[in-house]
Motif scaffolding. Structure first.
Motif, PDB file in Angstrom:
ATOM      1  N   CYS A 158      -4.769 -24.912 -10.233  1.00  8.55           N
ATOM      2  CA  CYS A 158      -5.544 -25.057  -9.005  1.00  8.55           C
ATOM      3  C   CYS A 158      -6.610 -26.133  -9.176  1.00  8.55           C
ATOM      4  O   CYS A 158      -7.092 -26.379 -10.277  1.00  8.55           O
ATOM      5  CB  CYS A 158      -6.210 -23.715  -8.683  1.00  8.55           C
ATOM      6  SG  CYS A 158      -7.029 -23.655  -7.081  1.00  8.55           S
ATOM      7  N   GLY A 194      -1.450 -20.090  -7.834  1.00  6.46           N
ATOM      8  CA  GLY A 194      -2.206 -21.213  -7.296  1.00  6.46           C
ATOM      9  C   GLY A 194      -2.815 -20.853  -5.960  1.00  6.46           C
ATOM     10  O   GLY A 194      -2.827 -19.682  -5.560  1.00  6.46           O
ATOM     11  N   ASP A 195      -3.332 -21.832  -5.256  1.00  8.77           N
ATOM     12  CA  ASP A 195      -3.894 -21.632  -3.919  1.00  8.77           C
ATOM     13  C   ASP A 195      -3.149 -22.544  -2.957  1.00  8.77           C
ATOM     14  O   ASP A 195      -3.295 -23.772  -2.999  1.00  8.77           O
ATOM     15  CB  ASP A 195      -5.393 -21.928  -3.909  1.00  8.77           C
ATOM     16  CG  ASP A 195      -6.054 -21.446  -2.634  1.00  8.77           C
ATOM     17  OD1 ASP A 195      -5.598 -21.846  -1.541  1.00  8.77           O
ATOM     18  OD2 ASP A 195      -7.025 -20.656  -2.716  1.00  8.77           O
TER      19      ASP A 195
END
Length: 355
Positions: A95, A156-157
């Motif tokens: 990220c 993750g984002d």
């Protein structure tokens, strides 16, 4: 496509040789024509990045300026049962944000920038085949009332990933047309480009929230809480199902008063449509000795909050790691107290699970 703040300025791209064989790979490379390109045999093991202890001291610059591209090898779905029924193959890992408690760096070593996987068609095809084998959801459960739910963003984002490629748009479109399945992902960013994705109720976005004064220490490079709360109504209006993650809950002197202030801010900041569909997850902090050591190299102040052996105990994780969690017995009492505050201040917000 822009986030509420500029958190990426890609200067270096590490990539596997096969990336150029995929249209998505070429599109990402074309987006950053001036970035230095470094070919590597594996996206996972880059010695001068993940294996370089000195990278920990340069943690934030690497997250801002470095991108890794690879091909996702494993395409299996893993059973979950909390946030989702299944964990879908990740289309990213790492990220650009720098939450001090994030578990992903525990496995990646001394640097944790975004890695994107370019074989999106293969990932979507695997999800489609798996969903077809499930048939209809037999009955409503704690995950969803009508659909099998697939978590897309475990590592993750996706709100940030969506600024780099169309992977997220493709997956939202995929679930829009799957009759028995719904997508889900958590985020600490506000990317309003997602409001154009037309999910038609088939993607659940979970905004992660915590008290602002603690977030300023541990939620590094993320959207402020007031921005996340302000986005909830807009995402509901755009066709997303919106839940909230109260995560991680970190214990310190005065934590209950801070959480009550947060619940009040949410209640005052969202409208009737959002309240009618709002549900929550509550997750108390789990920490890790290896991550503690990495954090001491770049953000020791966060460890004053996260590393509390006086109220934590060892825990062997499902993945085989040695972690620290709040002590059994006390942890249950703290969860019960937080749920009582939530029931008083946001009685419409059902807790899907807490641990």
């Amino acid at each position: 496509m822009a986030l509420s703040r500029d958190i990426l300025d890609i200067r270096t791209i590490y990539h596997e040789p096969a990336v150029a064989n995929f249209g998505r790979g070429l599109a990402i490379l074309d987006r950053f024509p001036h970035a230095e390109r470094i070919e590597v045999p594996s996206h996972w093991n880059i010695p001068n990045l993940h294996g370089n202890a000195g990278s920990a001291e340069d943690w934030l610059r690497i997250k801002r300026s470095t991108l890794v591209l690879g091909v996702k090898k494993g395409l299996t779905m893993r059973p979950n049962g909390r946030s989702a029924h299944f964990i879908a193959p990740s289309t990213s890992n790492g990220c650009a944000m720098a939450c001090a408690y994030c578990y992903v760096p525990r496995r990646k070593g001394f640097a944790n920038p975004i890695s994107l996987f370019v074989n999106i068609e293969q990932v979507c095809a695997a999800i489609t085949r798996h969903a077809a084998r499930q048939g209809p959801l037999p009955e409503p459960d704690t995950v969803d009332a009508a659909h099998w739910v697939y978590d897309l963003g475990e590592n993750g984002d996706l709100s940030v990933d969506a600024t780099l490629s169309d992977n997220v748009r493709d997956m939202v479109g995929l679930f829009r047309d799957l009759p028995n399945a719904k997508a889900s992902f958590a985020t600490k960013a506000v990317n309003r480009e997602l409001l154009t994705y037309d999910p038609r109720g088939k993607t659940r976005i979970r905004f992660s929230l915590m008290p602002e004064r603690i977030a300023k220490v541990v939620d590094v490079r993320t959207a402020p809480m007031h921005e996340r709360i302000a986005a909830i109504d807009d995402f509901v209006a755009a066709g997303f199902e919106v839940h909230v993650n109260f995560s991680p809950v970190i214990l310190y002197e005065g934590w209950e008063a801070d959480w009550r202030d947060l619940f009040t801010a949410i209640d005052e900041g969202i409208g009737p449509a959002a309240k009618a569909q709002l549900k929550a997850e509550i997750i108390l902090l789990t920490h890790n000795a290896d991550l503690h050591a990495v954090n001491l190299n770049w953000h020791p102040r966060a460890e004053d909050l996260l590393w509390r052996p006086d109220i934590q105990e060892g825990k062997r994780s499902q993945g085989g790691g040695d972690n620290l969690r709040y002590r059994t017995g006390w942890k249950g009492r703290w969860i019960a107290r937080l749920k009582d505050h939530l029931a008083e201040l946001m009685p419409y917000c059902h807790v899907r699970y807490a641990f």
